[in-house]
Design a protein around this motif. Structure first.
Motif, PDB file in Angstrom:
ATOM      1  N   LEU A  60      -1.975   2.819  -4.017  1.00  0.00           N
ATOM      2  CA  LEU A  60      -3.011   3.725  -4.011  1.00  0.00           C
ATOM      3  C   LEU A  60      -3.110   4.825  -3.127  1.00  0.00           C
ATOM      4  N   SER A  61      -2.100   4.967  -2.251  1.00  0.00           N
ATOM      5  CA  SER A  61      -1.975   6.148  -1.529  1.00  0.00           C
ATOM      6  C   SER A  61      -1.578   7.259  -2.018  1.00  0.00           C
ATOM      7  N   LEU A 210       7.556  17.527   7.229  1.00  0.00           N
ATOM      8  CA  LEU A 210       8.368  16.917   8.128  1.00  0.00           C
ATOM      9  C   LEU A 210       7.775  15.875   8.658  1.00  0.00           C
ATOM     10  N   LEU A 211       6.589  15.713   9.196  1.00  0.00           N
ATOM     11  CA  LEU A 211       5.689  14.729   9.805  1.00  0.00           C
ATOM     12  C   LEU A 211       5.729  13.674   8.832  1.00  0.00           C
ATOM     13  N   ALA A 212       5.621  13.628   7.431  1.00  0.00           N
ATOM     14  CA  ALA A 212       5.720  12.738   6.444  1.00  0.00           C
ATOM     15  C   ALA A 212       6.888  12.094   6.400  1.00  0.00           C
ATOM     16  N   CYS A 239      -0.055  12.203   4.184  1.00  0.00           N
ATOM     17  CA  CYS A 239       0.407  13.066   4.990  1.00  0.00           C
ATOM     18  C   CYS A 239       1.092  14.360   4.012  1.00  0.00           C
ATOM     19  N   SER A 240       1.981  13.853   3.138  1.00  0.00           N
ATOM     20  CA  SER A 240       2.356  14.855   2.029  1.00  0.00           C
ATOM     21  C   SER A 240       1.576  15.226   1.073  1.00  0.00           C
ATOM     22  N   ALA A 241       0.376  14.758   0.822  1.00  0.00           N
ATOM     23  CA  ALA A 241      -0.473  15.171  -0.059  1.00  0.00           C
ATOM     24  C   ALA A 241      -1.365  16.254   0.685  1.00  0.00           C
TER      25      ALA A 241
END
Length: 268
Positions: A60-61, A210-212, A239-241
């Motif tokens: 779902l994410s 990068l955080l993702a 985070c990537s979204a």
């Protein structure tokens, strides 16, 4: 008479760039060990099943990718809300948002039953998206024709990398291809002056990417630290979204710097 030599010089430069890139890739393949897929790479921390959906939160994410991808794709083709000057940029941004939309479906499909057969549907759309994104940056900062040629070349490399990975069970090219934007985008951003305003969004987007990747690497640690509420991999998706959202905001609010300068001179 001056234009022809300049065009030839440009072709020589592009040939040298592609030759240098090929030699770097060849050296990388010879100097690094094979990176095969394994059963452990498909074992994620959060295996909970809600409402009959396997690996529910990891599936779902991916929904934010769908929203950001579809909206960005539609707004790019409409050409009203986004400030995009050249047709080459339109192709690059449209394919980027199409790739983000593909990530939503491909990643959800993969996480329903993670295995070697489904992983390509998770990886390939992401590679296409970030190949298109880097090509759009080159079209904006360097040259529209160079950006378009890189778009064709990098998307082709995306498919060839996946074919190589599936044939030889070696994901080195795929892994490298996903990490290249974290280095190449900041380098191009600092080396070439921006044509538009709000150019810092490129660096912000790179930071969230990068955080993702960090969250994905710390999947189990984050899952335990959050008291088993959400895993690092689910946070990676969220985070990537943010990356396409940030870039969409940039496209909506940016302005051509040259146009702003002309308006200033007219007022003076």
């Amino acid at each position: 008479m001056v234009w022809l030599p300049n065009q030839q010089i440009g072709r020589v430069k592009r040939t040298r760039i592609w030759a240098g890139a090929f030699l770097c890739l060849l050296f990388f393949m010879l100097a690094t060990p094979k990176f095969p897929s394994s059963r452990e790479s498909h074992l994620f921390a959060d295996l909970r099943n809600f409402f009959g959906v396997p690996n529910t939160l990891n599936v779902l994410s991916n929904f934010p990718f769908l929203i950001a991808g579809v909206m960005g794709f539609v707004l790019t083709l409409q050409g009203i809300f986004f400030n995009i000057s050249f047709r080459g940029e339109v192709w690059g941004w449209a394919l980027f948002y199409a790739g983000i939309t593909g990530v939503a479906f491909g990643s959800a499909y993969y996480h329903l039953k993670p295995d070697d057969d489904r992983v390509m549907w998770d990886t390939l759309p992401m590679m296409i998206a970030y190949a298109s994104l880097f090509s759009s940056l080159l079209a904006e900062r360097v040259d529209a024709k160079i950006g378009l040629s890189c778009l064709i070349a990098l998307v082709s490399v995306s498919f060839l990398s996946m074919i190589y990975a599936r044939t030889f069970n070696d994901f080195r090219l795929c892994m490298t291809f996903q990490l290249i934007p974290t280095i190449a985008i900041p380098v191009v951003t600092f080396l070439f002056p921006p044509k538009y305003t709000h150019s810092r969004c490129w660096l912000y987007a790179t930071g969230f990417y990068l955080l993702a990747k960090f969250e994905a690497a710390a999947d189990r640690k984050i899952y335990s630290k959050t008291h088993y509420i959400i895993s690092g991999h689910s946070l990676e998706h969220l985070c990537s979204a943010i990356v396409p959202v940030l870039l969409s905001v940039m496209l909506m609010y940016r302005d051509t710097k040259f146009q702003r300068y002309v308006i200033f001179l007219c007022h003076v």
